[in-house]
Design an enzyme around this catalytic site. Sequence first.
Site, short mmCIF file in Angstrom:
data_model
loop_
_atom_site.label_atom_id
_atom_site.label_comp_id
_atom_site.label_asym_id
_atom_site.label_seq_id
_atom_site.Cartn_x
_atom_site.Cartn_y
_atom_site.Cartn_z
CG HIS A 1 -4.02 -0.92 5.09
ND1 HIS A 1 -3.67 -0.17 3.99
CD2 HIS A 1 -5.02 -1.74 4.68
CE1 HIS A 1 -4.41 -0.54 2.96
NE2 HIS A 1 -5.25 -1.49 3.35
CB CYS B 1 1.14 1.06 4.33
SG CYS B 1 -0.46 0.60 5.03
CG ASP C 1 -3.34 14.84 -3.71
OD1 ASP C 1 -4.26 14.15 -3.25
OD2 ASP C 1 -2.88 14.66 -4.86
CG ASN D 1 -13.06 10.53 -3.36
OD1 ASN D 1 -14.11 11.16 -3.43
ND2 ASN D 1 -11.89 11.02 -3.76
CB CYS E 1 -0.90 -0.03 1.23
SG CYS E 1 -1.76 1.52 1.52
CG HIS F 1 -4.03 3.69 3.78
ND1 HIS F 1 -2.95 2.98 4.30
CD2 HIS F 1 -4.38 4.60 4.74
CE1 HIS F 1 -2.66 3.44 5.51
NE2 HIS F 1 -3.52 4.43 5.81
N GLY G 1 -15.26 6.73 -6.25
CA GLY G 1 -14.10 7.30 -6.93
C GLY G 1 -12.81 7.18 -6.15
CG HIS H 1 -7.00 9.20 1.27
ND1 HIS H 1 -7.10 7.89 0.82
CD2 HIS H 1 -7.37 9.98 0.23
CE1 HIS H 1 -7.52 7.90 -0.44
NE2 HIS H 1 -7.70 9.16 -0.83
CG HIS I 1 -9.00 14.22 -0.76
ND1 HIS I 1 -8.12 14.29 -1.81
CD2 HIS I 1 -9.47 12.95 -0.75
CE1 HIS I 1 -8.06 13.13 -2.42
NE2 HIS I 1 -8.87 12.29 -1.81
P1 AMP Z 1 -8.66 9.13 -3.80
O1 AMP Z 1 -9.24 9.21 -5.19
O2 AMP Z 1 -9.54 9.75 -2.77
O3 AMP Z 1 -8.24 7.72 -3.45
O4 AMP Z 1 -7.40 10.06 -3.83
C1 AMP Z 1 -6.09 9.61 -3.82
C2 AMP Z 1 -5.22 10.84 -3.83
O5 AMP Z 1 -3.90 10.46 -3.52
C3 AMP Z 1 -5.16 11.56 -5.20
O6 AMP Z 1 -5.57 12.91 -5.01
C4 AMP Z 1 -3.68 11.45 -5.59
O7 AMP Z 1 -3.20 12.59 -6.25
C5 AMP Z 1 -3.01 11.25 -4.25
N1 AMP Z 1 -1.74 10.53 -4.28
C6 AMP Z 1 -1.48 9.35 -4.88
N2 AMP Z 1 -0.21 8.99 -4.67
C7 AMP Z 1 0.35 9.95 -3.91
C8 AMP Z 1 1.65 10.15 -3.36
N3 AMP Z 1 2.65 9.28 -3.56
N4 AMP Z 1 1.87 11.27 -2.62
C9 AMP Z 1 0.88 12.17 -2.43
N5 AMP Z 1 -0.37 12.03 -2.92
C10 AMP Z 1 -0.63 10.94 -3.65
ZN ZN Z 2 -2.22 1.20 3.72
#
Ligand code: AMP
Ligand code: ZN
Length: 115
Positions: A49, A10, A33, A89, A7, A100, A95, A102, A104
């Site tokens: 996780h 993680c 992000d 999301n 992940c 994992h 979407g 999170h 926003h």
């Molecule tokens: P979600 O669609 O809610 O799962 O959003 C995932 C978010 O993670 C997106 O806005 C991506 O731009 C962001 N993301 C993916 N990989 C990374 C990373 N390595 N560092 C920072 N943000 C990331």
């Molecule tokens: Zn994770």
Amino acid sequence: MHSDPNCIFCKIAAGQIPARKVHEDDELIAFHDIAPWAPVHVLIVPKEHIGSMMEVTEAHEALLGRMMVLSVKLMRELGVTNGYRHVINTGADGGQEVPHLHLHAMGGPRPWNKG
Ligand code: AMP
Ligand code: ZN
């Protein structure tokens, strides 16, 4: 603490891949992000996780509260004074791209790239 070796969040929580961190404590990490929708776009992430909101139970009440309160503190610290947006999301139809949990938090002057 449960962790998934495949992940990406993680790995960020474990310090195995880099991120622009804005906060870290025992339970939570927050970072910018990589593809921001707004001038300020941070992700607040539990170190444990948890795949998505679909896995959340009463045992996570305090953790979710801490995520929300931390996001407000970070928006303030990052100079966001004119309002912001929270997004979580969940699952395919929600979407969700990174499986994992999170939160926003997005803010800063409009126009935004997205959202
Ligand atoms: P979600 O669609 O809610 O799962 O959003 C995932 C978010 O993670 C997106 O806005 C991506 O731009 C962001 N993301 C993916 N990989 C990374 C990373 N390595 N560092 C920072 N943000 C990331
Ligand atoms: Zn994770």
